[in-house]
Design a protein around this motif. Structure first.
Motif, short mmCIF file in Angstrom:
data_model
loop_
_atom_site.label_atom_id
_atom_site.label_comp_id
_atom_site.label_asym_id
_atom_site.label_seq_id
_atom_site.Cartn_x
_atom_site.Cartn_y
_atom_site.Cartn_z
N LYS A 25 33.08 27.65 37.98
CA LYS A 25 32.73 28.86 38.70
C LYS A 25 33.39 30.08 38.07
CE LYS A 25 31.90 26.88 43.28
NZ LYS A 25 31.93 25.49 42.87
N THR A 26 32.67 31.19 38.07
CA THR A 26 33.25 32.45 37.64
C THR A 26 34.06 33.02 38.80
OG1 THR A 26 31.40 33.77 38.46
CG2 THR A 26 31.20 32.84 36.22
N PRO A 27 34.90 34.04 38.55
CA PRO A 27 35.64 34.65 39.66
C PRO A 27 34.74 35.15 40.78
CG PRO A 27 36.59 35.32 37.57
CD PRO A 27 35.33 34.56 37.24
N VAL A 28 33.58 35.70 40.41
CA VAL A 28 32.67 36.20 41.45
C VAL A 28 32.15 35.05 42.30
CG1 VAL A 28 30.47 37.36 41.86
CG2 VAL A 28 32.02 38.20 40.09
N GLN A 29 31.78 33.93 41.65
CA GLN A 29 31.30 32.76 42.40
C GLN A 29 32.40 32.20 43.28
OE1 GLN A 29 30.06 30.58 38.93
NE2 GLN A 29 27.91 30.82 39.45
N ALA A 30 33.62 32.14 42.74
CA ALA A 30 34.73 31.61 43.52
C ALA A 30 34.99 32.46 44.74
CB ALA A 30 35.98 31.51 42.65
N ALA A 31 34.83 33.81 44.60
CA ALA A 31 35.08 34.70 45.73
C ALA A 31 34.09 34.46 46.85
CB ALA A 31 35.00 36.15 45.25
N ALA A 32 32.88 33.99 46.51
CA ALA A 32 31.86 33.77 47.53
C ALA A 32 32.04 32.45 48.25
CB ALA A 32 30.48 33.82 46.89
N ALA A 33 32.89 31.57 47.74
CA ALA A 33 33.07 30.26 48.37
C ALA A 33 33.94 30.41 49.62
CB ALA A 33 33.73 29.30 47.40
N PRO A 34 33.41 30.08 50.80
CA PRO A 34 34.15 30.34 52.03
C PRO A 34 35.04 29.19 52.48
CG PRO A 34 31.92 29.67 52.56
CD PRO A 34 32.04 29.64 51.05
N TYR A 35 34.93 28.03 51.88
CA TYR A 35 35.60 26.84 52.42
C TYR A 35 36.78 26.41 51.55
CZ TYR A 35 31.38 26.56 55.28
OH TYR A 35 30.37 26.82 56.15
N ILE A 36 37.87 27.14 51.66
CA ILE A 36 39.11 26.77 50.97
C ILE A 36 40.20 26.69 52.03
CG2 ILE A 36 40.77 27.37 49.18
CD1 ILE A 36 38.62 29.04 47.85
N GLY A 37 40.84 25.55 52.14
CA GLY A 37 41.91 25.42 53.11
C GLY A 37 43.13 26.21 52.69
N PRO A 38 44.00 26.58 53.63
CA PRO A 38 45.21 27.31 53.28
C PRO A 38 46.11 26.48 52.37
CG PRO A 38 45.31 26.52 55.55
CD PRO A 38 43.91 26.28 55.08
N ARG A 39 46.69 27.13 51.38
CA ARG A 39 47.58 26.39 50.49
C ARG A 39 48.83 25.95 51.24
NH1 ARG A 39 50.60 29.43 45.78
NH2 ARG A 39 52.11 29.71 47.46
N PRO A 40 49.16 24.66 51.22
CA PRO A 40 50.39 24.22 51.88
C PRO A 40 51.61 24.52 51.02
CG PRO A 40 49.32 22.36 50.82
CD PRO A 40 48.41 23.54 50.61
N ALA A 41 52.78 24.44 51.61
CA ALA A 41 54.01 24.56 50.83
C ALA A 41 54.11 23.37 49.87
CB ALA A 41 55.22 24.59 51.76
N ILE A 42 54.53 23.63 48.65
CA ILE A 42 54.60 22.59 47.62
C ILE A 42 55.96 22.68 46.93
CG2 ILE A 42 53.61 21.67 45.49
CD1 ILE A 42 50.93 22.94 46.33
N VAL A 43 56.69 21.59 46.92
CA VAL A 43 57.95 21.52 46.16
C VAL A 43 57.58 21.35 44.70
CG1 VAL A 43 60.12 20.28 45.83
CG2 VAL A 43 59.14 20.47 48.13
N THR A 44 58.07 22.24 43.86
CA THR A 44 57.72 22.22 42.44
C THR A 44 58.54 21.17 41.70
OG1 THR A 44 59.39 23.87 41.86
CG2 THR A 44 57.23 24.69 42.55
#
Length: 540
Positions: free
Chosen positions: A330-349
């Protein structure tokens, strides 16, 4: 309005853009590989940890090295260790038999009972025809087993009973690997996990609305020392960055996850030019990189979606023979149109759990996209606390790389019994890093290992919730519905021959792609709950 949006996005995604950005590869490449010069690391800190490798010998008159019978070691004193495993010379030679160990707790005369080590581990690994899967450094190996602080060991390896032809021979070159994870990079004895409460005996509910959300911390960006000069961010920012020598800070007063103001999001999206915004973020990133936090903070759904609009696209490739054809990225424009992304959880690096970056291979290898998540159990046992989880990860990491000959930690992510999520294989948590977790189906997938063994023990509710939260975010970045199904092409395995197209749930168990017990019957039975919850987190 535009200034407000740019400011909000800059604040919430500065840590995200500290992750490595991939470069394009030639069209015929099987995977995308970051050039060594771009991913070279500065001198690694002198992190502790060690591995003792002891050759096994015959335990009975009928045994012979590389033959049938029984091999092992009688009780003996050894240097301190916390994890055990057995390796042998030929990675293609199966171990038909049983492996059992007894260990003595450090500084005591107390010996454990015999503990079984999972011998069927070849299904966890790189695809057969990949560079990692054909490496001369590979060894056959059992699953690792966490035994806790120990300074004595006894082991026996017995060939399974044979039929008329006798017992099959044990593989040649059997060695006992004893891994000491050492202290973490903060050199403290009681590292506080992100989630501080040990799991109870309850089970998770079917609907995500009824599941208690995991506690998260917001990681403040450490300020640069006076007079410091901003440097160009290294390619592997999460691993190359050097954080202040301090322990994980205590959990602050509860605060909401980072958000983009609602009024800003409700207005028409008239963002500033992408080049200008990324330039501003790059300046912030250059200051933050040398002081990378040990974890990435949780983000709200709105902030996650706003950041996703500006993440650099992962360029498509033409796969080589045996790899799966993929849709263009996906291009950035296509990615911006995608509505179904869950919130990023906390991640220990990796920085947070103390990965020694000097032992892994220095390049990053990517697949083209992420279409599915394979869930595993680590089969390391359940006898660990959440505070010990970073030590378990450091031990598995050393066992994968130094004992088994893998290029890096095998799984893309790990989850402990308290629901903490950890970065696994290096390359960037938001990137499609090629793992070594599901033999034949590593391309276009990610591997999640829940630390523990869940064949007869139920997984904690917090772990299942973490699987849902992680997949809601990571699959959402690639437009995947966690309740949907995907088609993957096998790279070779015992269920699907190479080149076979197979249909999987977007959140699948390891046993779906390979004949194995993994991820254990009781964790496998909870994957339906994880799918439903992940879809809800995405807003479906």
């Amino acid at each position: 309005m535009r200034a407000s949006l740019a400011s909000s996005i800059a604040v919430t995604c500065a840590a995200v853009l500290a992750l490595p950005v991939s470069s394009a590869a030639p069209a015929a490449a099987e995977v995308l590989v970051q050039p060594p010069a771009a991913s070279a690391l500065p001198p690694a800190p002198d992190l502790p940890g060690s591995t003792q490798s002891l050759p096994l010998g015959p335990l009975g008159p009928s045994s012979r090295a590389g033959g049938s019978g029984e091999q092992g070691l009688p009780r003996r004193d050894v240097k301190p260790f916390s994890l055990v495993g057995v390796v042998w010379d030929d990675p293609r030679a199966p171990l038909h038999g049983t492996v059992q160990v007894r260990t003595r707790a450090t500084g005591t005369d107390t010996w454990s009972e015999w503990q079984d080590v999972e011998t069927h581990n070849d299904e966890h690994g790189a695809d057969p025809d990949s560079a990692e899967g054909t490496s001369r450094a590979l060894r056959g190996s059992t699953a690792p087993l966490w035994v806790g602080d120990s300074d004595g060991v006894e082991i026996r390896v017995r060939a399974e009973a044979g039929g008329t032809g006798g017992a099959p021979p044990l593989p040649a070159g059997l060695r006992l690997e004893l891994v000491d994870p050492g202290e973490g990079p903060e050199a403290q004895t009681d590292t506080e996990p992100v989630l501080e409460t040990e799991p109870g005996t309850g089970t998770e509910v079917e609907q995500v609305a009824e599941a208690a959300p995991p506690q998260t911390r917001t990681a403040p960006a450490p300020a640069a020392p006076a007079g410091a000069t901003a440097a160009v961010a290294p390619a592997d920012a999460t691993s190359a960055a050097v954080a202040p020598e301090a322990p994980l800070p205590p959990a602050p007063t509860p605060a909401p996850a980072a958000t983009v103001p609602a009024a800003t999001l409700a207005a028409p999206l008239t963002a500033p030019p992408l080049s200008g915004l990324l330039a501003g973020l790059g300046a912030i990133n250059a200051q933050l990189t040398p002081y990378a936090a040990p974890w990435l903070p949780a983000l709200s759904k709105e902030a996650t979606e706003a950041i996703a609009s500006y993440l650099p696209p992962f360029l498509p490739r033409t796969p080589a023979s045996g790899a799966e054809a993929q849709e263009p990225a996906k291009t950035p424009v296509q990615a911006a149109a995608a509505p179904y992304i869950g919130p990023r959880p906390a991640i220990v690096t990796r920085k947070g759990w103390g990965a020694d970056e000097s032992i892994r291979e220095k390049t990053f290898v990517y697949t083209n996209t992420i279409k599915a998540a394979f869930v595993h159990h680590s089969a390391t046992g359940n006898n660990y606390t959440c505070a010990q989880a970073p030590s378990v990860l450091r031990s598995i990491y050393r066992y994968h790389v130094l004992s088994s000959g893998w290029r890096d930690f095998g799984y893309n992510f790990a989850i402990d019994k308290c629901g903490n999520i950890y970065e696994g294989r290096a390359g960037g948590v938001d990137k499609p890093v090629l793992g070594a977790h599901t033999l034949g189906f590593n391309t276009s997938t990610m591997g999640i290992a829940v630390l523990g063994t869940f064949s007869t023990t139920a997984p904690p509710a917090a772990s299942v919730t973490a699987v849902a939260r992680l997949t809601a975010w990571k699959l959402g970045l690639h437009g995947i519905n966690p309740k949907g199904s995907v088609t993957l092409t096998s790279g070779g395995g015992n269920l699907y021959a190479k080149g076979t197209k197979a249909k999987f749930n977007a959140i699948a168990g390891h046993r779906d792609g390979f004949a194995t017990d993994c991820p254990g019957s009781l964790l496998y039975g909870k994957l339906g709950t994880a799918r439903t919850s992940a879809a809800s987190y995405q807003g479906r």
